[in-house]
Design a protein around this motif. Structure first.
Motif, short mmCIF file in Angstrom:
data_model
loop_
_atom_site.label_atom_id
_atom_site.label_comp_id
_atom_site.label_asym_id
_atom_site.label_seq_id
_atom_site.Cartn_x
_atom_site.Cartn_y
_atom_site.Cartn_z
N ALA A 1 -10.57 -9.74 16.16
CA ALA A 1 -11.64 -10.29 15.33
C ALA A 1 -12.61 -9.20 14.88
O ALA A 1 -13.29 -9.35 13.85
N ARG A 2 -12.68 -8.11 15.63
CA ARG A 2 -13.57 -7.00 15.25
C ARG A 2 -12.98 -6.13 14.14
O ARG A 2 -13.70 -5.34 13.52
N TYR A 3 -11.68 -6.25 13.92
CA TYR A 3 -11.00 -5.30 13.04
C TYR A 3 -11.59 -5.25 11.63
O TYR A 3 -11.81 -4.16 11.09
N PRO A 4 -11.86 -6.39 10.98
CA PRO A 4 -12.47 -6.31 9.63
C PRO A 4 -13.82 -5.59 9.64
O PRO A 4 -14.14 -4.87 8.68
N PHE A 5 -14.58 -5.75 10.70
CA PHE A 5 -15.87 -5.05 10.79
C PHE A 5 -15.65 -3.54 10.97
O PHE A 5 -16.40 -2.73 10.44
N THR A 6 -14.61 -3.19 11.73
CA THR A 6 -14.28 -1.77 11.91
C THR A 6 -13.92 -1.13 10.57
O THR A 6 -14.39 -0.03 10.24
N ILE A 7 -13.10 -1.82 9.80
CA ILE A 7 -12.71 -1.30 8.49
C ILE A 7 -13.95 -1.10 7.62
O ILE A 7 -14.09 -0.08 6.93
N SER A 8 -14.86 -2.05 7.65
CA SER A 8 -16.06 -1.97 6.81
C SER A 8 -16.92 -0.77 7.18
O SER A 8 -17.38 -0.02 6.31
N VAL A 9 -17.17 -0.58 8.48
CA VAL A 9 -18.00 0.55 8.92
C VAL A 9 -17.34 1.88 8.55
O VAL A 9 -17.99 2.79 8.04
N HIS A 10 -16.05 1.98 8.79
CA HIS A 10 -15.31 3.21 8.50
C HIS A 10 -15.31 3.50 6.99
O HIS A 10 -15.58 4.63 6.56
#
Length: 549
Positions: free
Chosen positions: A194-203
């Motif tokens: 569930a964190r993965y989309p947020f990781t992509i956004s920050v990166h």
């Protein structure tokens, strides 16, 4: 011009003035051109990479090249009277070739010697950096012409990319994200997926946001512009090594080394570092320390940055995917040497760690670990950078190139889906002779050993690997798989005295597996017969009178 015996005038220009040599042979002149592949800033730096390009066709030490200091007028007169000439201009980063000198090109490889059988040896690679100009077939007057294009050399600020600027940006974005409704309404605090989309956004936002400390450039821009060149130079060094030459790292004490352009290996590892830091930041935010700090203190960002410093430093020194640490891998990339398992690199203390583990259950990997295929070179291809369907992470520099790749991926996937549907419609189940994706058994149609594999062990290894795969599919015990691999390894490693004994043990193991797993009966029997045939072949005396041994 006779390229074997012709005399070449060579002029070298740098900040200290002009140097000239009147009667160099073609091999030496070509080697001097190759030195420019490393982007030296002057003749002194170029001399430092001579060991990376020297072959037996030229003198051992670059100091033996008879260059003499002169002025521009004398140098021009010598060029005008020369039958062939080469000018290496370090000030304007260009190579000028004229007269009857052979065409070289920006990217080329030359064999500098041949053995008695005519086989070519001693490769010399020329790979000029993209910001170097090459002008061939020019007159000597071209030396006085200005460059045709500006020097557009990438400048990489690693203090920003790897330092506190990166850590502070990630910390700020992560702390802001965990306060949003989108985060709170998701399962991101407890589930990695569930964190993965947020990781992509920050990166993505870190890479694509222009920064004042980068003069308005984005961090992503610093990652590109030199990957193909760096990889080609590195490949040239591998060719030299595989031909018997030494592995020599490019110098790390040149002016501008710290801001030199980034190659593909460093760029790919940078992706992984960013993901490591972002993942660690999520962990910190949801930890007891992070939760308490965020709730009670205004300096949570500073605390998180301090935590991320430790994560970054540990990442640099920890084994990467079971192999060497990123610090070593990045150094090899920046100094443009390939990473071969156990290969000593002149100028670098560490060596590449062997990545094939002994218990991976793959007999082919075990053969590689034994060195039966020569030195195992390792590199990162960066395929995972394109798994998120985001241009920001792509190894391609331009959006146009990335979009073209996306179209190619879509066409490839559609073609594979079509072929899969055709296989299903045709009723293929993996063993049929006409199935293009059939097993290793149906693919072996020639009983002769492969080149360099006189014992036929490589073909057998593919068969053993398929049996191992079947055993895993049948939920066989770990002991059965390890026993099969051990018997095969002992067989192929056995000397003449113990070969029959180890062959019998391997056959007995295969027979036992067939008795326990009826699905393996035919494969076990076939492999046993191939072992018998290999033994008979080795036992047959050579009666050919024309063969002395």
């Amino acid at each position: 011009m006779d390229q074997e015996n012709g005399a070449v005038a060579v002029v070298v220009i740098d900040s200290s003035g002009w140097q000239v040599a009147n009667n160099l042979n073609v091999d030496t002149a070509t080697t001097l051109i190759a030195l420019a592949s490393e982007d030296p800033g002057d003749w002194a730096e170029a001399m430092g990479v001579w060991p990376r390009y020297r072959t037996p066709a030229v003198c051992e030490f670059v100091s033996c090249v008879p260059l003499e200091q002169t002025d521009s007028g004398d140098a021009m007169n010598r060029l005008l009277s020369a039958e062939a000439f080469v000018v290496v201009d370090f000030c304007d980063k260009r190579v000028l070739i004229g007269g009857d000198f052979m065409p070289v090109g920006r990217d080329a490889a030359f064999a500098m010697s041949k053995d008695e059988s005519g086989k070519q040896h001693c490769p010399l690679s020329v790979h000029l950096p993209p910001w170097w100009e090459l002008r061939e077939g020019v007159s000597p007057d071209a030396v006085n012409d200005p460059r045709q294009t500006p020097i557009n050399k990438p400048y990489v600020d690693r203090e920003v990319l790897f330092g506190d600027a990166l850590l502070a940006d990630i910390a700020a974005r992560v702390l802001q994200t965990v306060q949003t409704d989108a985060w709170k309404e998701s399962e991101a605090s407890g589930e990695q997926q569930a964190r993965y989309p947020f990781t992509i956004s920050v990166h993505r936002d870190w890479l694509m946001t222009p920064r004042e400390d980068l003069d308005g450039r984005t961090p992503r821009e610093l990652l590109h512009g030199a990957q193909d060149w760096s990889d080609q130079v590195t490949w040239g060094q591998r060719m030299r090594f595989e031909d018997g030459g030494p592995m020599v790292a490019a110098p790390d004490d040149w002016d501008g080394f710290e801001t030199a352009p980034m190659g593909s290996q460093e760029m790919i590892l940078y992706f992984d570092l960013c993901r490591e830091l972002i993942g660690a930041a999520w962990f910190w935010c949801e930890s007891e320390q992070g939760t308490s700090t965020r709730a009670n203190r205004d300096d949570a960002a500073n605390e998180l940055v301090g935590f991320l410093r430790g994560v970054r430093d540990e990442w640099h020194e920890s084994p990467f995917e079971g192999g060497s640490p990123p610090r070593f891998m990045i150094e090899c990339g920046r100094r443009r040497v390939p990473r071969g398992a156990g290969v000593t690199i002149e100028g670098i203390d560490a060596v590449q760690t062997e990545q094939h583990i002994a218990d991976c259950d793959c007999p082919i990997c075990e053969m590689m670990a034994d060195g039966l295929f020569g030195v195992g070179f390792t590199s990162l291809d960066g395929h995972h950078l394109d798994l998120d369907d985001e241009f920001a992470f792509s190894i391609h520099e331009t959006r146009e190139a990335w979009e073209e790749q996306q179209r190619e991926y879509a066409e490839f996937n559609a073609e594979m889906d079509r072929k899969h549907a055709e296989r299903e419609a045709a009723g293929y189940f993996g063993d049929e002779q006409d199935d293009p994706l059939a097993s290793a058994w149906s693919g072996i149609q020639d009983d002769r050993p492969l080149p360099g594999d006189a014992g036929g062990h490589l073909k057998m290894a593919f068969m053993v690997a398929e049996i191992v795969s079947d055993l895993e599919r049948l939920d066989a015990s770990r002991e059965e798989i390890q026993s099969l691999n051990a018997c095969f390894a002992n067989y192929r490693r056995a000397d003449e005295e113990h070969l029959d004994e180890e062959a019998s043990r391997l056959k007995a193991n295969l027979q036992t597996l067939a008795e326990h797993h009826q699905e393996l009966l035919s494969k076990s029997a076939d492999l046993q017969s191939r072992i018998d045939e290999a033994q008979r072949t080795l036992a047959t005396p050579n009666d050919d009178p024309d063969v002395p041994f």
